[in-house]
Design an enzyme around this catalytic site. Structure first.
Site, mmCIF file in Angstrom:
data_model
loop_
_atom_site.group_PDB
_atom_site.id
_atom_site.type_symbol
_atom_site.label_atom_id
_atom_site.label_comp_id
_atom_site.label_asym_id
_atom_site.label_seq_id
_atom_site.Cartn_x
_atom_site.Cartn_y
_atom_site.Cartn_z
ATOM 1 N N ASP A 204 -19.708 13.262 18.223
ATOM 2 C CA ASP A 204 -20.774 12.795 19.394
ATOM 3 C C ASP A 204 -20.857 13.995 20.452
ATOM 4 O O ASP A 204 -19.881 14.710 20.391
ATOM 5 C CB ASP A 204 -20.987 11.319 19.814
ATOM 6 C CG ASP A 204 -19.367 11.216 20.278
ATOM 7 O OD1 ASP A 204 -18.562 11.894 20.580
ATOM 8 O OD2 ASP A 204 -18.867 9.946 19.799
ATOM 9 N N ASN B 115 -15.489 -2.317 23.398
ATOM 10 C CA ASN B 115 -16.483 -3.294 22.492
ATOM 11 C C ASN B 115 -16.805 -2.831 21.021
ATOM 12 O O ASN B 115 -17.649 -3.665 20.698
ATOM 13 C CB ASN B 115 -17.944 -2.946 23.412
ATOM 14 C CG ASN B 115 -18.563 -1.488 23.219
ATOM 15 O OD1 ASN B 115 -17.820 -0.717 22.595
ATOM 16 N ND2 ASN B 115 -19.676 -1.367 23.524
ATOM 17 N N GLU C 289 -22.962 1.984 19.388
ATOM 18 C CA GLU C 289 -22.906 0.615 20.031
ATOM 19 C C GLU C 289 -22.856 -0.406 19.179
ATOM 20 O O GLU C 289 -23.641 -0.425 18.420
ATOM 21 C CB GLU C 289 -23.568 0.650 21.333
ATOM 22 C CG GLU C 289 -23.445 1.838 22.149
ATOM 23 C CD GLU C 289 -21.984 1.894 22.927
ATOM 24 O OE1 GLU C 289 -21.221 1.000 22.643
ATOM 25 O OE2 GLU C 289 -21.919 2.672 24.024
ATOM 26 N N HIS D 298 -17.037 -0.153 19.477
ATOM 27 C CA HIS D 298 -17.654 1.018 18.915
ATOM 28 C C HIS D 298 -16.844 2.299 18.534
ATOM 29 O O HIS D 298 -15.663 2.177 18.689
ATOM 30 C CB HIS D 298 -18.495 1.548 20.003
ATOM 31 C CG HIS D 298 -17.982 2.438 21.216
ATOM 32 N ND1 HIS D 298 -18.099 2.131 22.682
ATOM 33 C CD2 HIS D 298 -16.932 3.425 21.057
ATOM 34 C CE1 HIS D 298 -17.289 3.095 23.058
ATOM 35 N NE2 HIS D 298 -16.970 3.847 22.340
#
EC number: 3.5.99.6
Length: 240
Positions: free
Chosen positions: A67, A134, A141, A136
């Site tokens: 990314d 979380n 996400e 990811h």
């Protein structure tokens, strides 16, 4: 999934480095999927030392990063382009023409097309992943489709908060990124996941023992045939 738990981070990162050194020496022209953030830095440091000690070479390696932040020029110290050069590429013998990172400054649709085209022309042998608090993976996400390919994504508040330690203030953290999709990640022949610290324990538990659900992106790894997970004891503390 093959799960390895270590008493200390030092032992963990030595083991991951040894894993990569062996794999690269067995296939010197392999394609590696690489990650950024604080998690892989000790691995990259160990690989640089191994290169300096002539234990491994990267000259025929091709890489794809997961990314990049949208809006950060390559020259920005917190761009992942800069990160990879500072943390690994500038210190080993890799051919920079064989390194691929999504563009953070092109029009997103163009950056996505450019990166996906290059990615589709290669088979990633080993994809390295960290784990968001979380759940990811990459910047995929919670709620991201398991069928997603390279796409533009809005970063979750928890991700922005996690990444703010790299910036002077939380207001400087980009809110959007381009990320390799979950479908792309799952196409890798082998996946290596590193997670350390008690703050990752809940996500680790859900990734390994929870239901496979798009609300926890990393849970899809349960469906991959060849995943090796490296955990320290704190990250593994909730596993049964």
């Amino acid at each position: 999934m093959k799960i390895n738990v270590f008493e200390t981070k030092e032992e963990l990162y030595r083991a991951v480095a040894d894993f990569y050194i062996k794999a690269i020496n067995e296939k010197p022209n392999m394609t590696l999927g690489l990650a950024t953030g604080t998690t892989p830095i000790p691995l990259y440091q160990n690989l640089i030392k191994a290169y300096q000690d002539k234990l491994v070479s990267f000259k025929d390696i091709t890489t794809f990063n997961l990314d990049e932040y949208i809006g950060l020029p390559k020259t920005h110290k917190e761009s992942y382009f800069s990160f990879m050069r500072n943390q690994l590429f500038n210190h080993v013998d890799i051919n920079l023409d064989n390194t691929h990172i999504p563009s953070g400054v092109l029009e997103p649709s163009e950056a996505i097309k450019e990166f996906q085209t290059a990615l589709d022309a290669h088979q990633i042998d080993i994809q390295l992943l960290g784990l968001g608090s979380n759940g990811h993976i990459g910047f995929n996400e919670p709620g991201t489709s398991f069928e997603s390919t390279t796409h533009k994504t809005q970063l979750a508040l928890s991700t922005i908060q996690d990444n703010s330690r790299m910036f002077d203030s939380i207001d400087e953290v980009p809110t959007e990124s381009i990320t390799m999709g979950i479908k792309d990640i799952m196409r890798a022949s082998k996946i290596v996941m590193i997670a350390t610290g008690a703050q990752k324990a809940d996500a680790v538990y859900k990734m390994i023992q929870g239901p496979v659900d798009e609300s926890l992106p990393a849970s899809i790894l349960q469906k991959h045939d060849d995943v090796v997970i490296f955990l320290d004891k704190d990250a593994a503390s909730l596993l049964k």
